[in-house]
Motif scaffolding. Structure first.
Motif, PDB file in Angstrom:
ATOM      1  N   GLU A   1      10.805   8.556 -20.463  1.00  0.00           N
ATOM      2  CA  GLU A   1      10.740   7.365 -21.302  1.00  0.00           C
ATOM      3  C   GLU A   1      11.942   6.484 -20.958  1.00  0.00           C
ATOM      4  N   MET A   2      11.686   5.237 -20.617  1.00  0.00           N
ATOM      5  CA  MET A   2      12.753   4.352 -20.190  1.00  0.00           C
ATOM      6  C   MET A   2      13.736   4.102 -21.336  1.00  0.00           C
ATOM      7  N   PRO A   3      15.024   4.331 -21.135  1.00  0.00           N
ATOM      8  CA  PRO A   3      16.020   4.107 -22.195  1.00  0.00           C
ATOM      9  C   PRO A   3      16.207   2.615 -22.472  1.00  0.00           C
ATOM     10  N   TRP A   4      16.790   2.321 -23.620  1.00  0.00           N
ATOM     11  CA  TRP A   4      16.879   0.939 -24.087  1.00  0.00           C
ATOM     12  C   TRP A   4      17.642   0.036 -23.135  1.00  0.00           C
ATOM     13  N   HIS A   5      18.713   0.569 -22.516  1.00  0.00           N
ATOM     14  CA  HIS A   5      19.519  -0.312 -21.667  1.00  0.00           C
ATOM     15  C   HIS A   5      18.782  -0.713 -20.389  1.00  0.00           C
ATOM     16  N   LEU A   6      17.923   0.187 -19.875  1.00  0.00           N
ATOM     17  CA  LEU A   6      17.123  -0.188 -18.706  1.00  0.00           C
ATOM     18  C   LEU A   6      16.017  -1.170 -19.093  1.00  0.00           C
ATOM     19  N   LYS A   7      15.422  -0.980 -20.276  1.00  0.00           N
ATOM     20  CA  LYS A   7      14.432  -1.952 -20.746  1.00  0.00           C
ATOM     21  C   LYS A   7      15.055  -3.334 -20.871  1.00  0.00           C
ATOM     22  N   GLU A   8      16.272  -3.359 -21.367  1.00  0.00           N
ATOM     23  CA  GLU A   8      16.973  -4.636 -21.536  1.00  0.00           C
ATOM     24  C   GLU A   8      17.235  -5.298 -20.181  1.00  0.00           C
ATOM     25  N   GLN A   9      17.682  -4.490 -19.218  1.00  0.00           N
ATOM     26  CA  GLN A   9      17.939  -5.028 -17.882  1.00  0.00           C
ATOM     27  C   GLN A   9      16.656  -5.506 -17.224  1.00  0.00           C
ATOM     28  N   CYS A  10      15.576  -4.744 -17.406  1.00  0.00           N
ATOM     29  CA  CYS A  10      14.293  -5.115 -16.810  1.00  0.00           C
ATOM     30  C   CYS A  10      13.788  -6.430 -17.397  1.00  0.00           C
ATOM     31  N   ASP A  11      13.870  -6.568 -18.718  1.00  0.00           N
ATOM     32  CA  ASP A  11      13.420  -7.800 -19.370  1.00  0.00           C
ATOM     33  C   ASP A  11      14.237  -8.994 -18.882  1.00  0.00           C
ATOM     34  N   GLN A  12      15.539  -8.801 -18.753  1.00  0.00           N
ATOM     35  CA  GLN A  12      16.400  -9.868 -18.255  1.00  0.00           C
ATOM     36  C   GLN A  12      16.007 -10.276 -16.842  1.00  0.00           C
ATOM     37  N   MET A  13      15.749  -9.292 -15.999  1.00  0.00           N
ATOM     38  CA  MET A  13      15.361  -9.569 -14.616  1.00  0.00           C
ATOM     39  C   MET A  13      14.038 -10.322 -14.551  1.00  0.00           C
ATOM     40  N   LEU A  14      13.047  -9.887 -15.351  1.00  0.00           N
ATOM     41  CA  LEU A  14      11.742 -10.548 -15.349  1.00  0.00           C
ATOM     42  C   LEU A  14      11.855 -11.984 -15.843  1.00  0.00           C
TER      43      LEU A  14
ATOM     44  N   GLN B   1       6.314  -5.085  -3.749  1.00  0.00           N
ATOM     45  CA  GLN B   1       6.157  -4.316  -4.982  1.00  0.00           C
ATOM     46  C   GLN B   1       6.675  -5.132  -6.162  1.00  0.00           C
ATOM     47  N   PRO B   2       6.059  -5.028  -7.335  1.00  0.00           N
ATOM     48  CA  PRO B   2       6.581  -5.722  -8.519  1.00  0.00           C
ATOM     49  C   PRO B   2       8.036  -5.333  -8.781  1.00  0.00           C
ATOM     50  N   PHE B   3       8.840  -6.307  -9.203  1.00  0.00           N
ATOM     51  CA  PHE B   3      10.258  -6.057  -9.453  1.00  0.00           C
ATOM     52  C   PHE B   3      10.476  -4.895 -10.420  1.00  0.00           C
ATOM     53  N   GLU B   4       9.656  -4.815 -11.437  1.00  0.00           N
ATOM     54  CA  GLU B   4       9.926  -3.843 -12.497  1.00  0.00           C
ATOM     55  C   GLU B   4       9.786  -2.399 -12.032  1.00  0.00           C
ATOM     56  N   THR B   5       9.147  -2.165 -10.860  1.00  0.00           N
ATOM     57  CA  THR B   5       8.984  -0.786 -10.397  1.00  0.00           C
ATOM     58  C   THR B   5      10.321  -0.130 -10.055  1.00  0.00           C
ATOM     59  N   MET B   6      11.369  -0.955  -9.822  1.00  0.00           N
ATOM     60  CA  MET B   6      12.657  -0.341  -9.502  1.00  0.00           C
ATOM     61  C   MET B   6      13.268   0.375 -10.709  1.00  0.00           C
ATOM     62  N   PHE B   7      12.760   0.101 -11.897  1.00  0.00           N
ATOM     63  CA  PHE B   7      13.263   0.750 -13.105  1.00  0.00           C
ATOM     64  C   PHE B   7      12.419   1.958 -13.518  1.00  0.00           C
ATOM     65  N   GLU B   8      11.289   2.145 -12.863  1.00  0.00           N
ATOM     66  CA  GLU B   8      10.326   3.153 -13.305  1.00  0.00           C
ATOM     67  C   GLU B   8      10.525   4.479 -12.581  1.00  0.00           C
ATOM     68  N   ASP B   9       9.915   5.522 -13.145  1.00  0.00           N
ATOM     69  CA  ASP B   9       9.814   6.844 -12.520  1.00  0.00           C
ATOM     70  C   ASP B   9      11.147   7.580 -12.408  1.00  0.00           C
TER      71      ASP B   9
ATOM     72  N   GLY C   1       0.800  -1.218   0.000  1.00  0.00           N
ATOM     73  CA  GLY C   1       0.000   0.000   0.000  1.00  0.00           C
ATOM     74  C   GLY C   1       0.832   1.266   0.000  1.00  0.00           C
ATOM     75  N   ASP C   2       2.137   1.115   0.045  1.00  0.00           N
ATOM     76  CA  ASP C   2       3.048   2.267   0.085  1.00  0.00           C
ATOM     77  C   ASP C   2       3.075   2.951  -1.280  1.00  0.00           C
ATOM     78  N   HIS C   3       2.583   4.176  -1.340  1.00  0.00           N
ATOM     79  CA  HIS C   3       2.538   4.854  -2.639  1.00  0.00           C
ATOM     80  C   HIS C   3       3.931   5.295  -3.100  1.00  0.00           C
ATOM     81  N   LEU C   4       4.932   5.195  -2.203  1.00  0.00           N
ATOM     82  CA  LEU C   4       6.317   5.463  -2.601  1.00  0.00           C
ATOM     83  C   LEU C   4       7.024   4.190  -3.050  1.00  0.00           C
ATOM     84  N   LEU C   5       6.302   3.076  -3.072  1.00  0.00           N
ATOM     85  CA  LEU C   5       6.783   1.807  -3.624  1.00  0.00           C
ATOM     86  C   LEU C   5       8.027   1.276  -2.918  1.00  0.00           C
ATOM     87  N   GLY C   6       8.144   1.582  -1.626  1.00  0.00           N
ATOM     88  CA  GLY C   6       9.264   1.059  -0.864  1.00  0.00           C
ATOM     89  C   GLY C   6      10.593   1.700  -1.167  1.00  0.00           C
TER      90      GLY C   6
END
Length: 431
Positions: A404-417, A392-400, A166-171
Protein backbone atom coordinates in the motif's frame (compact mmCIF):
# COMPACT_ATOMS: atom_id res chain seq x y z
CA UNK A 1 65.94 -7.27 20.98
CA UNK A 2 62.30 -8.28 21.67
CA UNK A 3 60.90 -10.95 19.40
CA UNK A 4 58.27 -8.52 18.04
CA UNK A 5 60.98 -6.16 16.80
CA UNK A 6 63.15 -8.59 14.89
CA UNK A 7 64.55 -7.23 11.66
CA UNK A 8 64.27 -9.23 8.42
CA UNK A 9 67.21 -11.47 7.77
CA UNK A 10 69.64 -9.66 5.49
CA UNK A 11 70.36 -12.78 3.45
CA UNK A 12 66.74 -13.19 2.27
CA UNK A 13 65.57 -11.76 -1.07
CA UNK A 14 63.02 -8.92 -0.84
CA UNK A 15 59.37 -9.85 -1.09
CA UNK A 16 57.68 -9.23 -4.42
CA UNK A 17 54.02 -8.89 -5.37
CA UNK A 18 52.69 -10.97 -8.26
CA UNK A 19 50.48 -9.07 -10.71
CA UNK A 20 48.65 -11.42 -13.10
CA UNK A 21 49.38 -10.64 -16.73
CA UNK A 22 47.61 -12.19 -19.74
CA UNK A 23 49.77 -14.15 -22.11
CA UNK A 24 48.75 -12.15 -25.15
CA UNK A 25 48.07 -8.48 -25.73
CA UNK A 26 47.02 -6.52 -28.84
CA UNK A 27 49.54 -7.14 -31.61
CA UNK A 28 50.58 -10.55 -30.28
CA UNK A 29 49.97 -13.80 -32.12
CA UNK A 30 48.06 -16.10 -29.77
CA UNK A 31 48.97 -19.76 -29.51
CA UNK A 32 46.88 -22.06 -27.34
CA UNK A 33 48.94 -25.12 -28.19
CA UNK A 34 49.79 -25.70 -24.55
CA UNK A 35 46.15 -26.28 -23.55
CA UNK A 36 45.68 -29.92 -22.68
CA UNK A 37 42.93 -31.41 -24.85
CA UNK A 38 42.35 -34.92 -23.51
CA UNK A 39 40.91 -37.63 -25.69
CA UNK A 40 37.14 -37.93 -25.55
CA UNK A 41 37.42 -41.38 -24.00
CA UNK A 42 39.90 -40.19 -21.34
CA UNK A 43 37.31 -38.80 -18.94
CA UNK A 44 35.23 -41.45 -17.13
CA UNK A 45 31.62 -40.91 -16.18
CA UNK A 46 31.14 -41.62 -12.45
CA UNK A 47 27.80 -42.61 -11.01
CA UNK A 48 25.56 -39.75 -9.92
CA UNK A 49 25.88 -40.82 -6.28
CA UNK A 50 29.70 -40.82 -6.27
CA UNK A 51 31.22 -39.08 -3.27
CA UNK A 52 32.97 -35.79 -4.11
CA UNK A 53 36.30 -36.93 -2.68
CA UNK A 54 36.29 -39.89 -5.07
CA UNK A 55 36.02 -37.72 -8.18
CA UNK A 56 38.54 -34.95 -7.56
CA UNK A 57 40.32 -35.68 -10.84
CA UNK A 58 37.15 -34.59 -12.67
CA UNK A 59 37.95 -31.01 -11.65
CA UNK A 60 41.22 -31.08 -13.59
CA UNK A 61 40.26 -33.06 -16.68
CA UNK A 62 37.75 -32.13 -19.36
CA UNK A 63 34.41 -33.77 -20.11
CA UNK A 64 34.13 -34.14 -23.89
CA UNK A 65 31.67 -35.88 -26.19
CA UNK A 66 32.13 -34.43 -29.68
CA UNK A 67 35.49 -35.19 -31.18
CA UNK A 68 36.86 -32.80 -33.77
CA UNK A 69 35.75 -35.16 -36.53
CA UNK A 70 32.12 -34.57 -35.57
CA UNK A 71 31.60 -37.96 -33.96
CA UNK A 72 30.05 -38.41 -30.51
CA UNK A 73 32.14 -40.77 -28.41
CA UNK A 74 32.89 -41.92 -24.91
CA UNK A 75 31.00 -42.58 -21.71
CA UNK A 76 29.49 -39.09 -21.54
CA UNK A 77 27.60 -39.33 -24.85
CA UNK A 78 23.95 -38.52 -23.94
CA UNK A 79 22.79 -40.30 -27.10
CA UNK A 80 20.22 -37.69 -28.04
CA UNK A 81 17.90 -38.25 -30.95
CA UNK A 82 18.54 -36.45 -34.21
CA UNK A 83 15.38 -34.40 -33.69
CA UNK A 84 16.54 -33.32 -30.25
CA UNK A 85 19.89 -32.29 -31.71
CA UNK A 86 18.17 -30.25 -34.42
CA UNK A 87 16.09 -28.47 -31.79
CA UNK A 88 19.27 -27.65 -29.86
CA UNK A 89 20.93 -26.36 -33.01
CA UNK A 90 17.91 -24.19 -33.82
CA UNK A 91 17.88 -22.63 -30.35
CA UNK A 92 21.60 -21.81 -30.50
CA UNK A 93 21.29 -20.33 -33.98
CA UNK A 94 18.30 -18.28 -32.84
CA UNK A 95 20.33 -16.91 -29.92
CA UNK A 96 23.06 -15.83 -32.32
CA UNK A 97 20.61 -14.26 -34.77
CA UNK A 98 18.94 -12.40 -31.89
CA UNK A 99 22.32 -11.21 -30.58
CA UNK A 100 23.42 -9.92 -33.97
CA UNK A 101 20.17 -8.01 -34.53
CA UNK A 102 20.12 -6.45 -31.05
CA UNK A 103 23.80 -5.53 -31.26
CA UNK A 104 23.07 -3.59 -34.46
CA UNK A 105 20.06 -1.98 -32.81
CA UNK A 106 22.33 -0.64 -30.07
CA UNK A 107 24.80 0.68 -32.60
CA UNK A 108 21.89 2.41 -34.36
CA UNK A 109 20.95 4.18 -31.12
CA UNK A 110 17.71 2.26 -30.62
CA UNK A 111 18.75 0.99 -27.19
CA UNK A 112 21.46 1.97 -24.75
CA UNK A 113 23.13 -1.36 -24.05
CA UNK A 114 23.44 -4.99 -25.13
CA UNK A 115 25.57 -8.06 -24.35
CA UNK A 116 26.25 -10.86 -26.84
CA UNK A 117 27.12 -14.45 -25.96
CA UNK A 118 28.77 -15.44 -29.25
CA UNK A 119 30.64 -18.70 -28.80
CA UNK A 120 28.98 -19.42 -25.45
CA UNK A 121 25.53 -20.47 -26.69
CA UNK A 122 25.93 -24.07 -25.56
CA UNK A 123 26.55 -23.07 -21.93
CA UNK A 124 22.99 -21.76 -21.65
CA UNK A 125 20.98 -23.59 -24.34
CA UNK A 126 22.33 -27.11 -23.79
CA UNK A 127 22.30 -26.65 -20.01
CA UNK A 128 18.67 -25.54 -20.05
CA UNK A 129 17.58 -28.38 -22.30
CA UNK A 130 19.12 -30.89 -19.87
CA UNK A 131 16.94 -29.84 -16.90
CA UNK A 132 13.18 -29.83 -16.36
CA UNK A 133 11.12 -26.81 -17.34
CA UNK A 134 9.86 -26.63 -13.75
CA UNK A 135 13.40 -26.11 -12.43
CA UNK A 136 14.40 -22.54 -11.58
CA UNK A 137 17.25 -20.84 -13.42
CA UNK A 138 19.26 -18.05 -11.82
CA UNK A 139 21.15 -16.43 -14.70
CA UNK A 140 23.90 -13.93 -15.01
CA UNK A 141 23.68 -11.35 -17.79
CA UNK A 142 24.87 -13.53 -20.70
CA UNK A 143 22.32 -16.34 -20.50
CA UNK A 144 19.68 -15.16 -22.95
CA UNK A 145 19.81 -18.71 -24.28
CA UNK A 146 17.83 -19.88 -21.24
CA UNK A 147 14.79 -17.85 -22.24
CA UNK A 148 15.09 -18.81 -25.90
CA UNK A 149 15.44 -22.50 -25.03
CA UNK A 150 12.26 -22.18 -22.95
CA UNK A 151 10.39 -20.57 -25.87
CA UNK A 152 10.00 -17.21 -24.19
CA UNK A 153 8.52 -14.70 -26.67
CA UNK A 154 11.27 -12.85 -28.53
CA UNK A 155 9.14 -9.73 -28.64
CA UNK A 156 9.05 -9.65 -24.84
CA UNK A 157 12.84 -9.75 -24.75
CA UNK A 158 13.05 -6.95 -27.30
CA UNK A 159 10.46 -4.84 -25.50
CA UNK A 160 12.60 -5.08 -22.38
CA UNK A 161 15.73 -4.14 -24.31
CA UNK A 162 14.00 -1.10 -25.81
CA UNK A 163 12.25 -0.25 -22.51
CA UNK A 164 9.19 0.57 -24.61
CA UNK A 165 5.53 0.57 -23.67
CA UNK A 166 5.39 -3.20 -24.17
CA UNK A 167 8.06 -3.77 -21.52
CA UNK A 168 6.38 -5.64 -18.69
CA UNK A 169 9.20 -4.44 -16.39
CA UNK A 170 8.08 -0.86 -17.12
CA UNK A 171 11.55 0.33 -18.06
CA UNK A 172 12.93 -0.25 -14.57
CA UNK A 173 15.70 -2.66 -15.54
CA UNK A 174 18.83 -2.08 -17.58
CA UNK A 175 18.43 -3.63 -21.06
CA UNK A 176 19.05 -7.42 -21.09
CA UNK A 177 18.26 -7.76 -17.38
CA UNK A 178 15.16 -9.82 -17.98
CA UNK A 179 12.76 -11.25 -15.43
CA UNK A 180 10.44 -14.12 -16.28
CA UNK A 181 9.69 -16.22 -13.18
CA UNK A 182 6.75 -17.87 -14.93
CA UNK A 183 9.34 -19.37 -17.30
CA UNK A 184 11.64 -20.42 -14.44
CA UNK A 185 13.95 -17.45 -15.06
CA UNK A 186 14.89 -15.39 -12.00
CA UNK A 187 15.47 -11.63 -12.40
CA UNK A 188 18.90 -10.72 -13.74
CA UNK A 189 20.94 -8.50 -11.43
CA UNK A 190 23.75 -6.16 -12.40
CA UNK A 191 25.47 -6.91 -9.09
CA UNK A 192 27.72 -9.85 -9.79
CA UNK A 193 27.16 -13.24 -8.13
CA UNK A 194 24.12 -12.14 -6.10
CA UNK A 195 22.17 -14.89 -7.84
CA UNK A 196 24.39 -17.58 -6.27
CA UNK A 197 23.05 -17.38 -2.68
CA UNK A 198 19.58 -16.73 -4.09
CA UNK A 199 19.74 -20.00 -6.03
CA UNK A 200 20.94 -21.90 -2.97
CA UNK A 201 18.15 -20.40 -0.85
CA UNK A 202 15.58 -21.38 -3.46
CA UNK A 203 16.99 -24.91 -3.64
CA UNK A 204 16.98 -25.23 0.17
CA UNK A 205 13.34 -24.12 0.23
CA UNK A 206 12.47 -26.69 -2.43
CA UNK A 207 14.16 -29.42 -0.39
CA UNK A 208 12.58 -28.34 2.88
CA UNK A 209 9.13 -28.55 1.27
CA UNK A 210 9.80 -32.00 -0.14
CA UNK A 211 9.48 -30.67 -3.70
CA UNK A 212 11.16 -32.27 -6.73
CA UNK A 213 12.45 -29.11 -8.39
CA UNK A 214 16.08 -28.06 -8.39
CA UNK A 215 17.89 -24.76 -8.99
CA UNK A 216 20.68 -24.02 -11.42
CA UNK A 217 22.75 -20.84 -11.46
CA UNK A 218 25.33 -19.21 -13.73
CA UNK A 219 28.18 -16.76 -13.28
CA UNK A 220 31.35 -15.85 -15.13
CA UNK A 221 34.75 -16.93 -13.88
CA UNK A 222 35.47 -13.39 -12.71
CA UNK A 223 32.38 -13.41 -10.49
CA UNK A 224 33.66 -16.53 -8.75
CA UNK A 225 35.95 -14.18 -6.82
CA UNK A 226 32.94 -12.50 -5.22
CA UNK A 227 32.08 -13.22 -1.60
CA UNK A 228 28.53 -14.22 -2.56
CA UNK A 229 29.96 -17.10 -4.59
CA UNK A 230 31.75 -18.58 -1.60
CA UNK A 231 28.88 -17.99 0.82
CA UNK A 232 26.61 -19.86 -1.57
CA UNK A 233 28.94 -22.85 -1.82
CA UNK A 234 29.22 -23.00 1.96
CA UNK A 235 25.45 -23.11 2.44
CA UNK A 236 25.03 -25.58 -0.42
CA UNK A 237 27.49 -28.09 1.02
CA UNK A 238 26.25 -27.72 4.61
CA UNK A 239 22.60 -28.25 3.69
CA UNK A 240 23.14 -30.54 0.69
CA UNK A 241 21.11 -28.15 -1.46
CA UNK A 242 19.81 -29.46 -4.81
CA UNK A 243 21.58 -26.87 -6.94
CA UNK A 244 23.90 -26.79 -9.97
CA UNK A 245 26.60 -24.10 -9.99
CA UNK A 246 27.70 -23.11 -13.51
CA UNK A 247 30.93 -21.13 -13.86
CA UNK A 248 31.30 -19.95 -17.45
CA UNK A 249 35.06 -19.57 -17.82
CA UNK A 250 35.22 -17.55 -21.03
CA UNK A 251 38.79 -16.38 -20.26
CA UNK A 252 37.99 -12.66 -19.94
CA UNK A 253 36.08 -10.23 -17.77
CA UNK A 254 35.45 -6.78 -19.22
CA UNK A 255 39.16 -5.93 -19.43
CA UNK A 256 40.93 -8.40 -17.16
CA UNK A 257 41.74 -12.00 -17.88
CA UNK A 258 40.84 -15.01 -15.77
CA UNK A 259 44.07 -14.84 -13.76
CA UNK A 260 42.64 -12.02 -11.66
CA UNK A 261 40.01 -14.46 -10.39
CA UNK A 262 42.59 -17.16 -9.65
CA UNK A 263 42.72 -18.89 -13.03
CA UNK A 264 46.51 -18.98 -13.09
CA UNK A 265 46.68 -21.23 -10.03
CA UNK A 266 44.16 -23.96 -10.74
CA UNK A 267 40.91 -24.68 -12.53
CA UNK A 268 37.68 -23.04 -11.44
CA UNK A 269 36.11 -26.48 -11.07
CA UNK A 270 38.72 -27.18 -8.39
CA UNK A 271 36.96 -24.74 -6.08
CA UNK A 272 34.46 -27.52 -5.52
CA UNK A 273 37.12 -29.66 -3.84
CA UNK A 274 37.59 -27.42 -0.83
CA UNK A 275 33.86 -27.31 -0.19
CA UNK A 276 33.27 -31.05 -0.50
CA UNK A 277 31.13 -30.53 -3.60
CA UNK A 278 31.18 -32.60 -6.78
CA UNK A 279 33.06 -30.75 -9.53
CA UNK A 280 33.16 -31.19 -13.29
CA UNK A 281 35.23 -29.36 -15.89
CA UNK A 282 33.57 -29.40 -19.28
CA UNK A 283 34.35 -28.35 -22.83
CA UNK A 284 31.90 -25.44 -22.98
CA UNK A 285 32.01 -25.37 -26.79
CA UNK A 286 30.77 -28.96 -26.98
CA UNK A 287 26.95 -28.83 -26.70
CA UNK A 288 26.68 -32.55 -25.99
CA UNK A 289 29.26 -32.42 -23.22
CA UNK A 290 27.45 -29.47 -21.62
CA UNK A 291 24.14 -31.34 -21.89
CA UNK A 292 25.59 -34.56 -20.46
CA UNK A 293 27.31 -32.85 -17.53
CA UNK A 294 24.20 -30.86 -16.65
CA UNK A 295 21.99 -33.93 -16.91
CA UNK A 296 24.38 -35.80 -14.60
CA UNK A 297 24.36 -32.94 -12.07
CA UNK A 298 20.57 -32.61 -12.25
CA UNK A 299 20.06 -36.32 -11.60
CA UNK A 300 22.50 -36.06 -8.71
CA UNK A 301 20.68 -33.11 -7.15
CA UNK A 302 17.24 -34.64 -7.67
CA UNK A 303 18.25 -37.82 -5.85
CA UNK A 304 19.53 -35.98 -2.75
CA UNK A 305 23.19 -36.51 -3.60
CA UNK A 306 24.01 -32.82 -3.34
CA UNK A 307 25.21 -29.88 -5.41
CA UNK A 308 27.60 -29.86 -8.35
CA UNK A 309 29.92 -27.16 -9.65
CA UNK A 310 30.46 -27.22 -13.43
CA UNK A 311 33.20 -25.16 -15.04
CA UNK A 312 32.40 -24.51 -18.70
CA UNK A 313 35.77 -24.02 -20.39
CA UNK A 314 34.97 -21.71 -23.28
CA UNK A 315 35.91 -18.38 -24.87
CA UNK A 316 34.14 -15.02 -25.17
CA UNK A 317 34.38 -14.36 -28.90
CA UNK A 318 32.91 -10.86 -28.76
CA UNK A 319 33.31 -7.85 -26.48
CA UNK A 320 32.09 -7.95 -22.92
CA UNK A 321 29.23 -5.64 -23.91
CA UNK A 322 28.45 -2.84 -26.33
CA UNK A 323 30.35 -0.58 -23.92
CA UNK A 324 33.55 -2.59 -24.35
CA UNK A 325 36.35 -2.54 -26.91
CA UNK A 326 38.23 -5.85 -26.58
CA UNK A 327 40.82 -4.77 -29.15
CA UNK A 328 42.25 -2.53 -26.45
CA UNK A 329 43.32 -5.42 -24.25
CA UNK A 330 43.45 -8.72 -26.12
CA UNK A 331 44.99 -10.11 -29.30
CA UNK A 332 42.77 -9.82 -32.36
CA UNK A 333 43.15 -13.47 -33.40
CA UNK A 334 42.42 -15.06 -30.03
CA UNK A 335 38.87 -16.16 -30.86
CA UNK A 336 39.88 -17.91 -34.08
CA UNK A 337 42.87 -19.52 -32.36
CA UNK A 338 40.74 -21.03 -29.58
CA UNK A 339 41.27 -24.80 -29.98
CA UNK A 340 37.70 -25.87 -29.20
CA UNK A 341 36.07 -24.11 -32.11
CA UNK A 342 32.52 -22.80 -32.30
CA UNK A 343 29.61 -24.65 -30.62
CA UNK A 344 27.17 -24.11 -33.48
CA UNK A 345 29.66 -25.25 -36.10
CA UNK A 346 30.50 -28.35 -34.04
CA UNK A 347 26.87 -29.39 -33.61
CA UNK A 348 26.24 -28.78 -37.30
CA UNK A 349 29.25 -30.97 -38.14
CA UNK A 350 27.93 -33.72 -35.88
CA UNK A 351 24.46 -33.72 -37.46
CA UNK A 352 25.99 -33.84 -40.93
CA UNK A 353 28.18 -36.76 -39.85
CA UNK A 354 25.01 -38.55 -38.72
CA UNK A 355 23.41 -37.93 -42.11
CA UNK A 356 20.75 -35.80 -40.42
CA UNK A 357 21.74 -32.36 -41.73
CA UNK A 358 23.42 -30.60 -44.65
CA UNK A 359 24.67 -27.18 -45.68
CA UNK A 360 21.52 -26.32 -47.63
CA UNK A 361 19.25 -27.00 -44.66
CA UNK A 362 21.59 -25.09 -42.39
CA UNK A 363 21.56 -22.03 -44.66
CA UNK A 364 17.78 -22.23 -44.96
CA UNK A 365 17.39 -22.37 -41.17
CA UNK A 366 19.73 -19.41 -40.72
CA UNK A 367 17.69 -17.37 -43.21
CA UNK A 368 14.44 -18.40 -41.52
CA UNK A 369 15.69 -17.36 -38.09
CA UNK A 370 17.14 -14.09 -39.37
CA UNK A 371 13.76 -13.28 -40.89
CA UNK A 372 11.94 -14.24 -37.67
CA UNK A 373 14.14 -11.95 -35.58
CA UNK A 374 13.87 -9.11 -38.11
CA UNK A 375 10.07 -9.37 -38.27
CA UNK A 376 9.79 -9.47 -34.48
CA UNK A 377 12.08 -6.47 -34.18
CA UNK A 378 9.80 -4.41 -36.43
CA UNK A 379 6.82 -5.34 -34.27
CA UNK A 380 8.63 -4.38 -31.09
CA UNK A 381 9.90 -1.09 -32.45
CA UNK A 382 6.33 0.00 -33.17
CA UNK A 383 5.98 0.12 -29.37
CA UNK A 384 8.90 2.52 -29.06
CA UNK A 385 12.67 2.71 -28.95
CA UNK A 386 15.23 4.68 -26.96
CA UNK A 387 14.81 8.43 -27.09
CA UNK A 388 11.41 8.41 -28.76
CA UNK A 389 9.21 9.78 -26.02
CA UNK A 390 8.14 8.59 -22.60
CA UNK A 391 6.89 5.01 -22.83
CA UNK A 392 5.47 4.43 -19.35
CA UNK A 393 3.08 6.60 -17.29
CA UNK A 394 4.97 8.78 -14.80
CA UNK A 395 3.12 7.38 -11.82
CA UNK A 396 4.50 3.86 -12.38
CA UNK A 397 7.79 4.96 -10.82
CA UNK A 398 5.99 5.08 -7.45
CA UNK A 399 4.28 1.71 -7.79
CA UNK A 400 5.21 -1.88 -6.90
CA UNK A 401 7.46 -0.98 -3.96
CA UNK A 402 4.95 -1.08 -1.10
CA UNK A 403 1.82 -3.21 -0.90
CA UNK A 404 0.00 0.00 0.00
CA UNK A 405 1.56 3.28 -1.09
CA UNK A 406 2.45 5.42 1.97
CA UNK A 407 1.12 8.96 2.29
CA UNK A 408 4.37 10.72 1.44
CA UNK A 409 4.72 8.87 -1.87
CA UNK A 410 1.08 9.60 -2.72
CA UNK A 411 1.78 13.25 -2.04
CA UNK A 412 4.86 13.24 -4.26
CA UNK A 413 3.00 11.41 -7.02
CA UNK A 414 0.10 13.88 -6.95
CA UNK A 415 2.54 16.79 -7.08
CA UNK A 416 4.34 15.26 -10.05
CA UNK A 417 1.09 14.61 -11.95
CA UNK A 418 -0.01 18.20 -11.34
CA UNK A 419 3.27 19.47 -12.77
CA UNK A 420 2.90 17.10 -15.72
CA UNK A 421 -0.58 18.41 -16.49
CA UNK A 422 0.59 22.01 -16.18
CA UNK A 423 3.44 21.41 -18.62
CA UNK A 424 1.87 19.06 -21.16
CA UNK A 425 -1.88 19.55 -20.73
CA UNK A 426 -4.58 17.27 -19.29
CA UNK A 427 -4.72 14.87 -22.25
CA UNK A 428 -0.99 14.07 -22.54
CA UNK A 429 -0.07 10.38 -22.56
CA UNK A 430 3.23 8.54 -22.99
CA UNK A 431 4.07 7.65 -26.58
Amino acid sequence: MPETHRRPASNLPPLSLHIPEPRYRPGDTPDFGDIDVPAVEATPRPGEATKPDAMRDMCYGLVRVLDFDGQAKGAWDPKLSAERLRVMLRYMMLVRAFDDRMFRAQRQGKTSFYMKCTGEEATSVASTMAIDRADMCFPSYRQQGILIARDYPLIQMMNQIYSNRGDHLLGRQLPIMYSAPEHGFFSVSGNLATQYPQAVGWAMASASKGDSRIATVWCGEGSSAEGDFHSALTFATVYNAPVIFNVVNNQWAISSFSGFAGGERTTFAARAVGYGIAGLRVDGNDPLAVYAATQWAADRARTNNGPTLIEHFTYRAEGHSTSDDPSAYRAAQEASAWPFGDPIARLKQHLIALGEWDDARHDALRAELDDLVKTTQKQSEKLGILGHGMHQPFETMFEDVFEEMPWHLKEQCDQMLAEQEKKFGPNWKPE
